[in-house]
Scaffold this motif. Structure first.
Motif, short mmCIF file in Angstrom:
data_model
loop_
_atom_site.label_atom_id
_atom_site.label_comp_id
_atom_site.label_asym_id
_atom_site.label_seq_id
_atom_site.Cartn_x
_atom_site.Cartn_y
_atom_site.Cartn_z
N HIS A 1 -25.64 -41.84 40.30
CA HIS A 1 -25.34 -40.67 41.12
C HIS A 1 -24.05 -39.96 40.72
CE1 HIS A 1 -22.72 -43.39 43.45
NE2 HIS A 1 -22.21 -42.33 44.02
N ASP A 2 -23.06 -40.70 40.24
CA ASP A 2 -21.78 -40.06 39.87
C ASP A 2 -21.53 -40.09 38.36
OD1 ASP A 2 -21.03 -39.24 42.41
OD2 ASP A 2 -19.84 -41.03 42.84
N HIS B 1 -20.17 -32.26 40.26
CA HIS B 1 -20.58 -33.47 39.52
C HIS B 1 -22.06 -33.80 39.71
CE1 HIS B 1 -19.98 -35.25 43.48
NE2 HIS B 1 -20.60 -36.35 43.07
N HIS C 1 -27.14 -34.95 46.18
CA HIS C 1 -26.28 -35.84 46.96
C HIS C 1 -24.90 -35.19 47.11
CE1 HIS C 1 -23.82 -37.29 43.52
NE2 HIS C 1 -23.02 -37.77 44.46
N ARG D 1 -23.63 -35.30 51.12
CA ARG D 1 -22.60 -36.23 51.60
C ARG D 1 -21.64 -35.57 52.59
NH1 ARG D 1 -18.54 -35.57 46.79
NH2 ARG D 1 -19.03 -33.37 46.66
N ASP E 1 -23.54 -44.99 48.88
CA ASP E 1 -22.32 -44.59 48.19
C ASP E 1 -21.17 -45.36 48.81
OD1 ASP E 1 -20.55 -43.17 46.61
OD2 ASP E 1 -21.45 -41.23 47.08
FE LIG Z 1 -20.86 -38.16 44.29
#
Ligand SMILES: [Fe+2]
Ligand SMILES: [Fe+2]
Length: 258
Positions: free
Chosen positions: A116-117, A128, A151, A155, A207
């Motif tokens: 995800h990151d 990102h 995402h 978030r 996360d």
């Molecule tokens: Fe993220």
């Protein structure tokens, strides 16, 4: 000697730049160059032309391949090679994926958490989710890349149904008055009614917002999941002629002249 020397004394930041440039050149037979974006991140719009840079480094050629200061990459790099030799922060991704694995989520969700990151780990913080999704898009199920993309927006928005609250960490990082920009709000609204909404939401749920530097995590735990869910190209990432091949090559060779 730099171009500023004749006219006025160097500012502190120019001195730092020149020192950095000298160090770069001492490390290499060839001259590694910094792209515009790297300078923008230092708050400056400096541009040094090829001719000027070569005049500062007489007798040297520009780097057009691997930067010897960075870990060597194999000829046909895999995702695991990028994890080990290019991504700057593996721990957060591994912690998030471990949480998803322990929660019993399906492999697609675990992979989405693991990746995800990658935007932050490999490229840049700004947007990102979008960078990361584009990077992996040719190699994963569209559900995974879609979830990684959105995402970033999700978030910021709570979902009580899965116990997801606005992260305390964001209050601390961005202050109580921060409001997501309109493009993020619009992304959230679109995502909320999308068929893969819950996959992206599960990224947020898993996360890790409280980073634990001592957490025991291991990339080896995910090798099989990557093998089953990430279509590793036989030519190696960067050499397989997909819409993101150039991004993998840039990660591999960030200081190539062109
Ligand atoms: Fe993220
Ligand atoms: Fe994250």
């Amino acid at each position: 000697m730099g171009p500023h020397a004749a006219s006025r004394p160097l500012t502190l930041s120019e001195q730092a730049d020149e020192l950095e440039e000298r160090m770069m050149n001492e490390l290499n037979d060839k001259v590694a160059t910094k792209s515009a974006l790297f300078n923008l991140a230092d708050g400056n719009l400096d541009y040094v032309s090829g001719a000027e840079l070569q005049a500062r480094n007489p007798g040297k050629y520009f780097l057009m391949g691997a930067d010897p200061r960075l870990p060597k990459m194999p000829d046909k790099p895999t995702l695991i090679d990028f994890f080990k030799h290019r991504f700057v922060s593996m721990n957060h991704l591994l912690q998030s994926a471990t949480l998803a694995l322990k929660a019993g989520h399906e492999e697609k969700v675990v992979l989405a958490c693991l990746l995800h990151d990658v935007g932050v780990a490999g490229f840049i913080r700004c947007d990102h989710g979008y960078w990361g999704a584009q990077l992996i898009e040719p190699y994963v199920d569209e559900e995974v890349s879609w979830a990684v993309r959105v995402h970033q927006a999700l978030r910021f928005f709570p979902d009580e149904s899965v116990g997801y609250k606005y992260p305390d960490m964001y209050l601390k990082y961005f202050g109580p008055d921060y409001k997501p920009e309109p493009y993020i709000v619009e992304e959230y609204k679109r995502a909320r009614v999308h068929k893969h909404y819950m996959t992206a939401r599960l990224i947020c749920v898993n996360d890790i917002y409280a980073f634990d530097p001592d957490a025991k995590v291991n990339l080896d735990d995910f090798v099989d999941i990557i093998g089953r869910n990430f279509k590793q190209p036989k030519e190696g990432l960067g050499f397989d002629n997909t819409p993101s091949s150039h991004m993998w090559r840039t990660l591999m060779w960030p200081t190539r002249f062109l």
